[in-house]
Write an enzyme that holds these catalytic residues in place. Structure first.
Site, PDB file in Angstrom:
ATOM      1  N   CYS A  44      -0.858   1.552  -6.168  1.00  0.00           N
ATOM      2  CA  CYS A  44      -1.331   0.529  -5.605  1.00  0.00           C
ATOM      3  C   CYS A  44      -1.357   0.393  -4.676  1.00  0.00           C
ATOM      4  CB  CYS A  44      -0.458  -0.964  -6.068  1.00  0.00           C
ATOM      5  SG  CYS A  44      -1.206  -2.152  -6.093  1.00  0.00           S
ATOM      6  N   LEU A  45      -3.136   0.146  -4.582  1.00  0.00           N
ATOM      7  CA  LEU A  45      -3.245  -0.233  -2.489  1.00  0.00           C
ATOM      8  C   LEU A  45      -2.736  -1.026  -1.977  1.00  0.00           C
ATOM      9  CD1 LEU A  45      -7.089   0.297  -2.814  1.00  0.00           C
ATOM     10  CD2 LEU A  45      -5.558   2.402  -2.513  1.00  0.00           C
TER      11      LEU A  45
ATOM     12  N   GLN B 116      -6.808  -9.101  -4.235  1.00  0.00           N
ATOM     13  CA  GLN B 116      -6.093  -7.678  -2.620  1.00  0.00           C
ATOM     14  C   GLN B 116      -6.446  -7.866  -1.821  1.00  0.00           C
ATOM     15  OE1 GLN B 116      -6.596  -4.550  -5.741  1.00  0.00           O
ATOM     16  NE2 GLN B 116      -4.190  -4.124  -4.391  1.00  0.00           N
TER      17      GLN B 116
ATOM     18  N   GLY C 147      -8.928   1.438  -8.554  1.00  0.00           N
ATOM     19  CA  GLY C 147      -9.193   0.033  -9.045  1.00  0.00           C
ATOM     20  C   GLY C 147      -8.469  -1.210  -7.586  1.00  0.00           C
TER      21      GLY C 147
ATOM     22  N   HIS D 105      -3.442  -3.299 -15.249  1.00  0.00           N
ATOM     23  CA  HIS D 105      -2.857  -2.862 -13.753  1.00  0.00           C
ATOM     24  C   HIS D 105      -3.648  -4.391 -12.956  1.00  0.00           C
ATOM     25  CE1 HIS D 105      -0.879  -1.651 -10.559  1.00  0.00           C
ATOM     26  NE2 HIS D 105      -1.842  -2.001  -9.146  1.00  0.00           N
ATOM     27  N   GLU D 106      -4.906  -4.072 -12.801  1.00  0.00           N
ATOM     28  CA  GLU D 106      -5.981  -5.306 -11.398  1.00  0.00           C
ATOM     29  C   GLU D 106      -6.375  -7.062 -12.518  1.00  0.00           C
ATOM     30  OE1 GLU D 106      -6.844  -3.950  -8.998  1.00  0.00           O
ATOM     31  OE2 GLU D 106      -6.191  -1.864  -9.696  1.00  0.00           O
TER      32      GLU D 106
ATOM     33  N   HIS E 134      -2.783  -8.189 -10.755  1.00  0.00           N
ATOM     34  CA  HIS E 134      -3.488  -8.711  -9.843  1.00  0.00           C
ATOM     35  C   HIS E 134      -3.987 -10.502 -10.077  1.00  0.00           C
ATOM     36  CE1 HIS E 134      -2.047  -5.705  -6.682  1.00  0.00           C
ATOM     37  NE2 HIS E 134      -2.750  -5.004  -7.796  1.00  0.00           N
TER      38      HIS E 134
HETATM   39 NI    NI Z   1      -2.371  -2.745  -7.181  1.00  0.00          NI
END
Ligand code: NI
Length: 166
Positions: A92-93, A50, A45, A134-135, A138
């Site tokens: 998470c990236l 981000q 994701g 999760h996304e 963000h």
């Molecule tokens: Ni993330």
């Protein structure tokens, strides 16, 4: 084009995304670049916030490596229902190397626009529901670290700050 993914504690990750008024060619290009960036990372994701683009937009693809891709685009998403509880070890990236148990709703309903600007509604469970939650966090400037208890929060913060100073 592969975009630069912001890493915690970059303050831009805290900026909430603005609603997308129209799905313009620029937004479609952003979607394509975000998909390329997500697959290259690789991740399941990626939210626009981000990559320093503060829009209400994220992508999810939870297909396993040996399965065909299953890219889903969510523009101006809204989670309209949450049921049950589940805990999953998330990454998470924006937190390279981190893996933390996080509690979320088990099943959700979400409303959003697709990449053509068409509204859709989706009921999701399992990994898809977790990835969407999760996304979606963000887009409000909420990060996985915010969902941890005080001790784990402190440890992860310290680890990420140390990493960013390398
Ligand atoms: Ni993330």
């Amino acid at each position: 084009m592969i975009l630069k993914i912001l890493h915690y504690p970059d303050e831009r990750l805290r900026e909430p995304g603005k609603a997308v008024a129209t799905v313009t060619p620029e937004i479609r290009t952003l979607i394509d670049d975000m998909a390329e960036t997500m697959y290259a990372a690789p991740g399941v994701g990626l939210a626009a916030t981000q990559v320093g683009e503060p829009y209400q937009l994220f992508l999810v693809d939870i297909a396993a490596e040996d399965e065909p891709s299953d890219l889903r685009v969510f523009i101006n998403p809204e989670i309209t229902d949450k049921q049950g509880k589940t805990t999953f070890e998330e990454g998470c990236l924006s937190f390279p190397g981190a893996a933390e148990d996080i509690e979320r709703a088990e099943r959700i309903k979400v409303r959003a626009l697709d990449r053509d600007g068409k509204p859709f509604e989706l009921e999701a469970e399992g990994l898809l529901a977790i990835a969407i939650q999760h996304e979606n966090d963000h887009l409000q400037g909420v990060l996985m670290i915010d969902r941890l208890g005080p001790l784990k929060k402190r440890l992860l913060h310290r680890k990420m700050v140390k990493r960013s100073e390398r």
